[in-house]
Write a protein that holds these residues in place. Structure first.
Motif, PDB file in Angstrom:
ATOM      1  N   LYS A 297     -41.554 -31.250   2.875  1.00  0.00           N
ATOM      2  CA  LYS A 297     -41.342 -32.308   3.869  1.00  0.00           C
ATOM      3  C   LYS A 297     -41.116 -33.648   3.175  1.00  0.00           C
ATOM      4  O   LYS A 297     -40.284 -34.456   3.597  1.00  0.00           O
ATOM      5  CB  LYS A 297     -42.560 -32.433   4.783  1.00  0.00           C
ATOM      6  CG  LYS A 297     -42.555 -31.506   5.964  1.00  0.00           C
ATOM      7  CD  LYS A 297     -43.780 -31.834   6.785  1.00  0.00           C
ATOM      8  CE  LYS A 297     -43.792 -31.167   8.123  1.00  0.00           C
ATOM      9  NZ  LYS A 297     -45.055 -31.424   8.822  1.00  0.00           N
ATOM     10  N   ASP A 302     -37.586 -34.235   7.772  1.00  0.00           N
ATOM     11  CA  ASP A 302     -37.777 -33.307   8.887  1.00  0.00           C
ATOM     12  C   ASP A 302     -37.243 -31.915   8.489  1.00  0.00           C
ATOM     13  O   ASP A 302     -36.104 -31.799   8.022  1.00  0.00           O
ATOM     14  CB  ASP A 302     -36.991 -33.868  10.082  1.00  0.00           C
ATOM     15  CG  ASP A 302     -37.261 -33.080  11.342  1.00  0.00           C
ATOM     16  OD1 ASP A 302     -38.074 -32.140  11.295  1.00  0.00           O
ATOM     17  OD2 ASP A 302     -36.644 -33.413  12.385  1.00  0.00           O
ATOM     18  N   ASN A 337     -42.331 -25.980  12.045  1.00  0.00           N
ATOM     19  CA  ASN A 337     -41.636 -27.255  11.831  1.00  0.00           C
ATOM     20  C   ASN A 337     -40.136 -27.145  12.101  1.00  0.00           C
ATOM     21  O   ASN A 337     -39.376 -28.058  11.781  1.00  0.00           O
ATOM     22  CB  ASN A 337     -41.857 -27.735  10.392  1.00  0.00           C
ATOM     23  CG  ASN A 337     -43.196 -28.452  10.240  1.00  0.00           C
ATOM     24  OD1 ASN A 337     -43.313 -29.624  10.572  1.00  0.00           O
ATOM     25  ND2 ASN A 337     -44.203 -27.731   9.799  1.00  0.00           N
TER      26      ASN A 337
END
Ligand SMILES: NC(=O)c1ccc[n+]([C@@H]2O[C@H](COP(=O)([O-])OP(=O)(O)OC[C@H]3O[C@@H](n4cnc5c(N)ncnc54)[C@H](O)[C@@H]3O)[C@@H](O)[C@H]2O)c1
Length: 425
Positions: A297, A302, A337
């Protein structure tokens, strides 16, 4: 050697190895399970999991007539020795779930003759044997704790070249069990049942401590520009410390260390003792699993829509065991994520389920067009692959997070990649 009649409950990694090795030594062994699919595979002469060398020993023991299989419910008598090798998985609060052990003991009380010895191979918390003995003694059944120390991936070799045989129980019972190990040249530790049970937990907790310690030093290396491989090599040369289990990485997994450390911590609390060191070991291990995701990350921002590969899915090489494998938790975090994850393992298979990732057949397929890869298991096929060529298949920024410190960073850089190890300069 006197041939003995032995029944083994549980045809898993421990039970099948125990049964096959005792049969190979000449004893008459019946291995029982409740999993019909597993029993069908075994009856067809195959081994239902990956364990080097086990298939050969099982098939020759079957051919010799010394090894048979059956369903636990069909057992009518148990022979002189009953080995218990069923699972003791963790409950939600970290305690060892003894339900499978208890159901075997209930059956043994009904079916075994007086004079039978129950030999506990399953890892059970100290105090368990004493309680089970209270159930068995009134029907004349003896009890011995004989914890297992085999390592998946070299289990057969570990049986025949054991580093120790621990026997907890009455002297006469321990003598009877020791006779089964005739021909194996290992120190025999004879002790009371609770001590034998604790030897197993303390051994696993200590090995986990070494791993978490190396990982803490690795985190410090990252900040001090030191190299953890060199540091731990230098540390491990001290014979009082030794080199084993000092390898930094994304932490321990598998069916034993996570559950046994938690069970020991739980047991300590139950007994009014706060085991600070063990709590820290568990916490460090948890943090190590987060490291690849936070690192990715940090570089990629993102992760939504990013293609990320995970190389190695089993908790360690040379096994198909994916129980508590760090790779699986990392995949869960990556997909949560929004990353598109492709995983590869030479042997391990992750069953379809809640995990939305694609398992592919080659390392190259996993890496093609990936922006990053997390190496989660140090399989030789992965560690020794041509990482210059593999990195070149990836998409910018070609981030290679080596969670096992097993790759040559120069090869990654030569392929245009960015190499990140754990505590490696
Ligand atoms: N796997 C290891 O490396 C290892 C090493 C040392 C100790 N241990 C301990 O040994 C025990 C077994 O571990 P494993 O890895 O072999 O587990 P496993 O899950 O591979 O095998 C357990 C087997 O027991 C069977 N079983 C469940 N209930 C049964 C019953 N009532 N009768 C007969 N069979 C039954 C299951 O179907 C399964 O096949 C655990 O306590 C574990 O902590 C494991």
């Amino acid at each position: 050697m006197k041939v003995r009649e032995v029944t083994v409950f549980g045809a898993g990694y421990v039970g099948l190895v125990t049964g096959a090795c005792l049969a190979a030594t000449g004893h008459h062994v019946r291995v029982l399970d409740v999993d019909r699919a597993k029993l069908e595979t075994l009856s067809a002469g195959a081994v239902p999991f990956h364990e080097p060398g086990l298939a050969q020993i099982v098939s020759s023991a079957i051919a010799s007539g010394n090894l048979r299989f059956g369903h636990a419910d069909d057992v009518d008598s148990c022979g002189e020795f009953v080995f218990v090798a069923v699972g003791t998985p963790p409950t939600t609060d970290g305690a060892a779930d003894l339900r499978f052990v208890r159901s075997v003991i209930d059956l043994v009380v009904l079916r075994a003759a007086a004079g039978t010895v129950v030999v506990m191979k399953s890892t059970v918390p100290p105090g368990t044997g004493a309680r089970l003995s209270e159930t068995l003694a009134p029907v004349g059944i003896e009890y011995a704790s004989n914890p297992e120390f085999l390592r998946e991936g070299s289990a057969v070799d570990d049986w025949f070249h054991a580093d120790r045989i621990v026997l907890g129980g009455a002297d006469s019972t321990a003598e009877r069990v020791a006779a089964l190990y005739e021909g194996i040249h290992a120190p025999v530790v004879k002790c009371d049942i609770a001590s034998a049970e604790l030897i197993k937990y303390a051994s696993n907790a200590f090995l986990a401590t070494k791993i978490s310690f190396a990982n803490e030093i690795a985190r410090l290396c990252d900040r001090l520009e030191a190299d953890v491989d060199l540091v731990m090599h230098g540390v491990g040369l001290d014979p009082r410390i030794g080199p084993a289990f000092l390898h930094a990485g994304i932490g321990y997994g598998g069916s034993c260390f996570p559950k046994d450390t938690k069970a020991l911590d739980h047991l300590s609390s139950l007994n009014g003792y706060d085991f600070h060191l063990l709590k820290a070991v568990i916490e460090v291990n948890k943090r190590m699993r987060l490291l690849p995701v936070t690192t990715l990350k940090g570089v990629l921002g993102d992760l939504a829509g990013k293609r990320i590969a995970v190389a190695g899915l089993t908790f360690k090489p040379n096994t198909d065991d994916i129980r508590e494998a760090p790779a699986l938790e990392i995949i869960d975090m990556l997909t949560a994520n929004g990353a598109e994850v492709r995983g590869y393992d030479p042997v391990g298979v992750v069953p379809n389920g809640p995990r939305t990732f694609e398992q592919v057949d080659t390392l190259a397929e996993a890496l093609r067009d990936a922006q990053a890869v997390v190496v989660a298991t140090e399989w030789p096929e992965i560690a020794d692959a041509d990482w210059r060529a593999l990195t070149a298949l990836m998409r910018e920024p070609r981030l290679v997070f080596d969670g096992r410190n097993c790759l040559d960073g120069d090869a990654v850089r030569a392929g245009g990649g960015v190499y990140l190890g754990v505590g490696r300069r």
